[in-house]
Motif scaffolding. Structure first.
Motif, PDB file in Angstrom:
ATOM      1  N   HIS A 528      -2.752   4.807   3.168  1.00 54.35           N
ATOM      2  CA  HIS A 528      -3.075   3.972   2.005  1.00 54.35           C
ATOM      3  C   HIS A 528      -2.134   4.338   0.874  1.00 54.35           C
ATOM      4  O   HIS A 528      -2.167   5.470   0.374  1.00 54.35           O
ATOM      5  CB  HIS A 528      -4.527   4.196   1.560  1.00 54.35           C
ATOM      6  CG  HIS A 528      -5.514   4.250   2.681  1.00 54.35           C
ATOM      7  ND1 HIS A 528      -5.971   5.442   3.222  1.00 54.35           N
ATOM      8  CD2 HIS A 528      -6.128   3.264   3.385  1.00 54.35           C
ATOM      9  CE1 HIS A 528      -6.826   5.196   4.185  1.00 54.35           C
ATOM     10  NE2 HIS A 528      -6.945   3.869   4.317  1.00 54.35           N
ATOM     11  N   PHE A 529      -1.263   3.412   0.489  1.00 52.50           N
ATOM     12  CA  PHE A 529      -0.341   3.623  -0.621  1.00 52.50           C
ATOM     13  C   PHE A 529      -0.933   2.988  -1.881  1.00 52.50           C
ATOM     14  O   PHE A 529      -1.547   1.916  -1.816  1.00 52.50           O
ATOM     15  CB  PHE A 529       1.019   2.984  -0.329  1.00 52.50           C
ATOM     16  CG  PHE A 529       1.787   3.682   0.758  1.00 52.50           C
ATOM     17  CD1 PHE A 529       2.783   4.588   0.459  1.00 52.50           C
ATOM     18  CD2 PHE A 529       1.515   3.429   2.096  1.00 52.50           C
ATOM     19  CE1 PHE A 529       3.501   5.231   1.457  1.00 52.50           C
ATOM     20  CE2 PHE A 529       2.222   4.052   3.107  1.00 52.50           C
ATOM     21  CZ  PHE A 529       3.222   4.963   2.783  1.00 52.50           C
ATOM     22  N   PHE A 530      -0.694   3.656  -3.032  1.00 48.56           N
ATOM     23  CA  PHE A 530      -1.303   3.178  -4.274  1.00 48.56           C
ATOM     24  C   PHE A 530      -0.232   2.833  -5.289  1.00 48.56           C
ATOM     25  O   PHE A 530       0.715   3.603  -5.520  1.00 48.56           O
ATOM     26  CB  PHE A 530      -2.243   4.241  -4.849  1.00 48.56           C
ATOM     27  CG  PHE A 530      -3.468   4.455  -4.015  1.00 48.56           C
ATOM     28  CD1 PHE A 530      -4.607   3.673  -4.196  1.00 48.56           C
ATOM     29  CD2 PHE A 530      -3.485   5.431  -3.027  1.00 48.56           C
ATOM     30  CE1 PHE A 530      -5.724   3.873  -3.423  1.00 48.56           C
ATOM     31  CE2 PHE A 530      -4.604   5.637  -2.256  1.00 48.56           C
ATOM     32  CZ  PHE A 530      -5.734   4.855  -2.441  1.00 48.56           C
ATOM     33  N   ASN A 531      -0.408   1.668  -5.901  1.00 42.94           N
ATOM     34  CA  ASN A 531       0.438   1.218  -6.994  1.00 42.94           C
ATOM     35  C   ASN A 531      -0.228   1.645  -8.298  1.00 42.94           C
ATOM     36  O   ASN A 531      -1.326   1.190  -8.623  1.00 42.94           O
ATOM     37  CB  ASN A 531       0.589  -0.302  -6.947  1.00 42.94           C
ATOM     38  CG  ASN A 531       1.567  -0.826  -7.994  1.00 42.94           C
ATOM     39  OD1 ASN A 531       1.946  -0.132  -8.923  1.00 42.94           O
ATOM     40  ND2 ASN A 531       1.976  -2.091  -7.835  1.00 42.94           N
ATOM     41  N   VAL A 532       0.432   2.554  -9.031  1.00 43.53           N
ATOM     42  CA  VAL A 532      -0.142   3.066 -10.280  1.00 43.53           C
ATOM     43  C   VAL A 532       0.814   2.773 -11.440  1.00 43.53           C
ATOM     44  O   VAL A 532       0.984   3.592 -12.352  1.00 43.53           O
ATOM     45  CB  VAL A 532      -0.429   4.581 -10.172  1.00 43.53           C
ATOM     46  CG1 VAL A 532      -1.641   4.840  -9.309  1.00 43.53           C
ATOM     47  CG2 VAL A 532       0.783   5.342  -9.642  1.00 43.53           C
ATOM     48  N   LYS A 533       1.412   1.603 -11.421  1.00 39.78           N
ATOM     49  CA  LYS A 533       2.326   1.206 -12.481  1.00 39.78           C
ATOM     50  C   LYS A 533       1.591   1.158 -13.815  1.00 39.78           C
ATOM     51  O   LYS A 533       0.423   0.775 -13.891  1.00 39.78           O
ATOM     52  CB  LYS A 533       2.917  -0.164 -12.145  1.00 39.78           C
ATOM     53  CG  LYS A 533       4.083  -0.572 -13.016  1.00 39.78           C
ATOM     54  CD  LYS A 533       4.686  -1.888 -12.526  1.00 39.78           C
ATOM     55  CE  LYS A 533       5.874  -2.297 -13.372  1.00 39.78           C
ATOM     56  NZ  LYS A 533       6.489  -3.566 -12.889  1.00 39.78           N
ATOM     57  N   SER A 534       2.283   1.563 -14.872  1.00 42.97           N
ATOM     58  CA  SER A 534       1.627   1.700 -16.182  1.00 42.97           C
ATOM     59  C   SER A 534       1.089   0.384 -16.720  1.00 42.97           C
ATOM     60  O   SER A 534       0.157   0.370 -17.520  1.00 42.97           O
ATOM     61  CB  SER A 534       2.622   2.298 -17.190  1.00 42.97           C
ATOM     62  OG  SER A 534       3.772   1.476 -17.308  1.00 42.97           O
ATOM     63  N   SER A 535       1.658  -0.740 -16.312  1.00 43.74           N
ATOM     64  CA  SER A 535       1.208  -2.041 -16.821  1.00 43.74           C
ATOM     65  C   SER A 535      -0.080  -2.526 -16.179  1.00 43.74           C
ATOM     66  O   SER A 535      -0.657  -3.520 -16.625  1.00 43.74           O
ATOM     67  CB  SER A 535       2.316  -3.081 -16.610  1.00 43.74           C
ATOM     68  OG  SER A 535       2.631  -3.193 -15.221  1.00 43.74           O
ATOM     69  N   LEU A 536      -0.541  -1.847 -15.124  1.00 44.62           N
ATOM     70  CA  LEU A 536      -1.760  -2.270 -14.437  1.00 44.62           C
ATOM     71  C   LEU A 536      -3.001  -1.718 -15.130  1.00 44.62           C
ATOM     72  O   LEU A 536      -2.984  -0.625 -15.692  1.00 44.62           O
ATOM     73  CB  LEU A 536      -1.742  -1.794 -12.981  1.00 44.62           C
ATOM     74  CG  LEU A 536      -0.620  -2.339 -12.085  1.00 44.62           C
ATOM     75  CD1 LEU A 536      -0.697  -1.706 -10.698  1.00 44.62           C
ATOM     76  CD2 LEU A 536      -0.721  -3.868 -11.983  1.00 44.62           C
TER      77      LEU A 536
END
Length: 1009
Positions: A528-536
């Motif tokens: 499971h890969f996670f997108n933790v971009k600051s804009s989210l």
């Protein structure tokens, strides 16, 4: 008057003493001790090799015992082999003894200077504590019947009676004891001419045989085989000068003999010394045989304490080529004045032999242990950074060595001659400076690269891959979210801990925040890969089910700056335990490897240790994508590199990451004759990426002396560095095995190449190959080579450097007098011991750690620190003086802390004082102490605070968090604790220190006969 003569070879072969009339005016045949080492030779020297080391005839056959081999048998001398019958150990002469030799005894242990006019080697240390404590005999095992050809009981008893009437205070010819200090220690300050130590090993009072039912045992059970008592030479059981009589502790004789009723039977077949015959007895019949007094042989603890007293707290300046630094156990301030600090480089000897023939004769390994990122204490100057802009570092045109203090400027400063290859180079115009009247640049002390042994260069784009600046490093946290870890609470524990740790990511000193990027992956049977971009506003999860063809499903948002994406990352760590709270998935993609590790990771025991190690690893300063090259001056070159490394060619050492605890051991060999005037120069250059993404080159330079005298080589040896080299070379020098498993390693590594590109792959690949090579080489062969190598080095010293001595004398140079005990510890360790009882994964784990260890870590790992906690001085901040790692130093009324860098034990005697128990555990008695705890309770009393401070101090100096194991006398965990008492006979078949010394002496005598 009788002369008591102890002949090592006679004792080793016949287990008896020779008593004869002698002349009191003759000082001869004393046991002198000497020790040295050389290369790990390729052939197993079961037979003498003609022409090796300058001794040994083609017709002589050596009869070495096979170390630690339970199936080995004693081999009687063959016809034609000469065996020394010359006894040793003369009686003391009337009047003061002649000066010039060292003395050893129970009441007199003096390491005085050599002949008059020689420069002292170390400062004079304080006298040791008096022998006022009670005598504590060892855990004695049940007596065994006598073996053939043993002396009769009546003769042994008669001899003991004669010995009891005598007092022997000196060991052969030696210096007169210091007035007022009968037990003073004197050591030269600077390396003296070879000082040999001679000693007569005095017998003492006979120890009464143990009672049938030992008070220290658990009621002997006839169903279990008795432990084989360690054999040895008759002698007294030494008093313990480091322990004090405790309240409630019965007075002498102290520690009663104990018969263990747990654990495997101690192997009876060892080296060919008494008690080592297969299935045979370990001592003479009749009255209990006396053994050699351990206090009469060199003590590692005393060597350490002497060096601390002589050089501790002082400033050690590196302004002299070839000087021997303080021991790794000595705390001092190191001042860089032209040669690299010993924190970065330590050598097996600081004086190289002039020719290859001399090197072959001495058999001393010429090696350096390089720890390029070693920690520097706050009171020492950190490395300077040199920046030449777009021009980059100044280097020799021929050998590519970097500008350093070894370069000689000529022609008014317009040119310089390389100290490594002697090539004459032009000085760049921007770097030009005039010379003073001594030929030195007037800006010498203003430029680190001209005046310091260690410094850094800022690298240009030419040193970057594809000539592009590297990206900042990234940490990817992969968390196992399978059923077991979720239900145990381990996942939540890790996620909570990461919230704190992410604020402590390593950063440059001048930066406010870390440039390291972070990413998160959870896994069970899928990824499971996670997108933790600051804009989210919320993290996004993407699942990869095809683990055979792994890919990263997102390009943007996986690796982020923590400060920029703090809120999203914290939100993710809060959600992970809840997200998988209802999972029933117990399978993981990394099973069974990861599963085996998780099985051992219990929440109540090892979790604090795991989290502590995680904190240390994340906070370490390290370099990434590193390449190291070692350059040398003409006449010798680097030939072997040992460590957790990968090499694609013969010169470049590649490491995915290198931190402050990682060391690489480099071996050198001659390719021409060296020069005594210019010496032997070494430069280590490490190209790496910093935590901020800057490419730098870290330089370490050191100069060594060269000599045509063998004595100079032995005089400047460092035992701790030698043991580091032997521990690594004994485990990973089988090059054919490396090549044979290369294709297999590559096949198994394909998955990791896809998951973790280049640098990480190299780290895994190197570890696999090195361990495979070790396992493919018989451990017995490695042990025999090391034992034989030790004997060859000692024999070379005795033959070429020591003063004339009889065959029965064992002689050790002062700088290597504890080499035998350290070598014996190495041979008995999990790294080299060959017993089926040791789990394979435990053995592999220890090998992996040792291959990356520096000198300080291997010193503690092979000879643990044993502290008497019951003698804590609550009014002082000082740590109690360590005692020797032997059961003879324990007492029923004492408490001892043992640490080896990986494990920590708190051993409690059955009669330990109630006040100590109450102060440490807050329970009323010994019976109430729980051994399940892995830490001490936080109590508000002086003894608890003092011990807690000591534990924290020891932990802070080591790379791994040591799990505390509480051990109570006579209980099962005591068997594990006893394995670390390395001076005693091991339950896995290793010899005691005394027995190993006898064995080494016998082999030396055979080599020289």
């Amino acid at each position: 008057m009788y002369e008591i003569t102890l002949d090592f070879s006679s004792i080793a072969l016949q287990d008896k003493l020779i008593v004869k009339k002698g002349r009191p005016d003759i000082w001869n045949d004393s046991i002198a001790i000497m020790s040295q080492q050389g290369y790990v030779a390729a052939p197993p020297y079961s037979q003498s090799q003609p022409g090796i080391g300058g001794f040994g005839s083609p017709n002589s056959s050596l009869h070495y015992g096979h170390y630690g081999d339970p199936n080995s048998s004693y081999s009687a001398p063959q016809p034609g082999v000469s065996k020394s019958t010359v006894p040793f150990g003369s009686s003391a002469p009337v009047g003061p003894p002649p000066a010039g030799a060292h003395q050893f005894s129970q009441t007199n242990f003096q390491n005085g200077p050599g002949t008059p006019g020689q420069q002292p080697h170390r400062f004079q240390g304080p006298p040791p504590p008096g022998n006022t404590g009670a005598s504590y005999p060892p855990y004695s095992h049940q007596s065994q019947p006598a073996f053939p050809n043993a002396a009769s009981a009546s003769s042994t008893a008669q001899l003991a009676e004669q010995l009891n009437t005598m007092q022997i205070n000196n060991y052969g010819p030696g210096t007169t004891p210091s007035p007022g200090h009968p037990a003073s220690f004197q050591s030269p300050r600077l390396p003296p001419p070879p000082t040999q130590q001679q000693m007569i090993l005095p017998p003492g009072p006979q120890v009464p045989p143990p009672p049938t039912n030992s008070v220290n045992g658990l009621c002997a059970q006839p169903s279990l085989p008795p432990m084989a008592r360690q054999g040895g030479i008759p002698g007294p059981v030494p008093p313990n000068p480091n322990l004090q009589q405790l309240p409630g502790q019965p007075p002498g004789p102290g520690y009663h003999p104990q018969q263990a009723n747990h654990g495997p039977q101690m192997a009876g077949s060892q080296l060919s010394y008494p008690g080592a015959f297969p299935g045979g007895p370990a001592q003479l019949s009749g009255p209990q045989q006396k053994k050699l007094d351990p206090d009469s042989i060199p003590s590692p603890i005393q060597v350490i304490e002497n060096d601390k007293a002589a050089r501790g707290g002082q400033v050690y300046a590196t302004n002299t080529r070839g000087q021997v630094p303080p021991l790794v156990t000595t705390d001092c301030v190191i001042q860089d004045q032209g040669h690299a600090s010993p924190r970065y480089i330590r050598c097996t000897t600081y004086c190289f032999p002039l020719t290859s023939d001399m090197a072959k004769q001495t058999r001393i390994p010429l090696a350096a242990v390089i720890q390029p990122f070693a920690n520097v204490p706050p009171n020492e100057t950190p490395l300077y950074l040199v920046n030449h802009g777009e021009t980059g570092p100044i280097r020799c045109n021929r050998c590519k060595a970097y500008m350093c203090p070894f370069m000689q400027f000529i022609e008014g400063g317009r040119r310089y001659q390389c100290g490594f290859c002697n090539c004459v180079n032009d000085v760049p115009s921007f770097f030009f400076q005039h010379l003073d009247h001594m030929g030195r640049r007037i800006d010498h002390y203003e430029r680190p690269e001209l005046s310091l042994g260690s410094y850094e260069y800022v690298a240009t784009l030419d040193y970057c891959r594809d000539k592009k600046p590297p990206n900042p490093p990234a940490y990817i946290f992969m968390i196992d979210v399978s059923y077991r870890n979720i239900k145990s609470g381990l996942v939540k524990l890790i996620c909570d801990e990461l919230k704190t740790l992410l604020d402590k990511l390593p950063r440059e000193e001048q930066e406010e925040s870390s440039a390291i990027r972070v990413g998160f992956v959870t896994y069970n049977k899928v990824l499971h890969f996670f997108n933790v971009k600051s804009s989210l506003a919320q993290p996004q999860m993407m699942v990869v089910t095809d683990v055979s063809e792994v890919f990263v499903p997102l390009l943007d948002g996986f690796l982020v700056d923590f400060e920029e994406s703090r809120s999203v990352v914290i939100n993710l760590l809060d959600q992970i335990p809840e997200l998988f709270a209802d999972t029933n998935e117990s399978e993981t993609i990394f099973a069974p490897v990861i599963q085996a590790g998780m099985e051992a990771l219990k929440l109540d025991g090892d979790s604090p240790q795991f989290l502590s190690d995680l904190r240390k690893d994340i906070g370490k300063k390290m370099g990434f994508d590193a390449t190291m090259r070692v350059r040398t001056s003409t006449g010798f070159r680097a030939t072997e590199f040992l460590g957790a490394i990968y090499m694609n060619n013969t010169t470049d050492v590649e490491m995915a990451a290198v931190d402050c605890d990682k060391a690489v051991t480099v071996e050198f060999k001659h390719d021409d004759k060296l020069n005594e005037d210019t010496g032997a120069l070494i430069q280590c250059a490490l190209l790496y990426t910093t935590v901020s993404g800057q490419r730098r080159i870290r330089i370490h330079n050191i100069g060594l002396n060269c000599s045509a005298q063998l004595a100079d080589v032995y005089r400047t040896c460092e035992t701790d560095a030698l043991i580091n080299f032997f521990a690594k070379s004994g485990g990973a020098k089988n090059q054919p095995a490396l090549r044979s498993v290369k294709s297999e390693a590559t096949t198994d590594n394909r998955y990791f190449e896809r998951l973790c590109p280049s640098p990480c792959t190299k780290l895994f690949y190197c570890g696999f190959v090195a361990f495979k090579a070790v396992l493919s080489q018989p451990l017995k062969t490695v042990r025999d080579i090391l034992v034989n190598q030790t004997a060859h080095m000692l024999a070379c010293y005795k033959k070429n450097c020591a003063s004339p001595a009889t065959v029965s004398q064992l002689i050790l140079p002062d700088t290597m007098k504890v080499l035998p005990v350290y070598m014996n510890c190495l041979l008995k360790s999990y790294v080299l011991v060959g017993r089926a009882e040791i789990p394979t994964d435990e053995r592999a784990f220890h090998r992996q750690l040792v291959m990356a260890m520096g000198v300080a870590d291997t010193q503690l790992f092979f000879y643990p620190c044993l502290l008497p906690i019951h003698s804590l001085d609550l009014k002082s901040d000082a740590v109690p003086a360590a005692v020797r790692c032997s059961e003879e130093r324990l007492s029923e009324g004492g408490a001892f802390l043992l640490a080896n860098g990986l494990s920590m034990f708190l051993w409690l005697g059955a009669s330990v004082s109630p006040e100590l128990i109450q102060g440490l555990f807050n329970v009323p008695s010994f019976a109430h102490i729980s051994t399940d705890a892995t830490s001490l309770p936080d109590l508000d009393n002086p003894i608890s605070k003092k011990l807690k401070h000591i534990l924290e101090q020891i932990q802070s100096q080591k790379p791994h968090t040591m799990k505390l194991i509480i051990v109570k006398q006579r209980e099962q965990p005591e068997m594990l604790f006893r394995q670390f008492l390395v001076e005693d006979k091991s339950i896995y078949g290793g010899a005691s220190y005394v027995d190993f010394l006898v064995c080494i002496h016998k082999e030396i005598s055979q080599l020289l006969s």
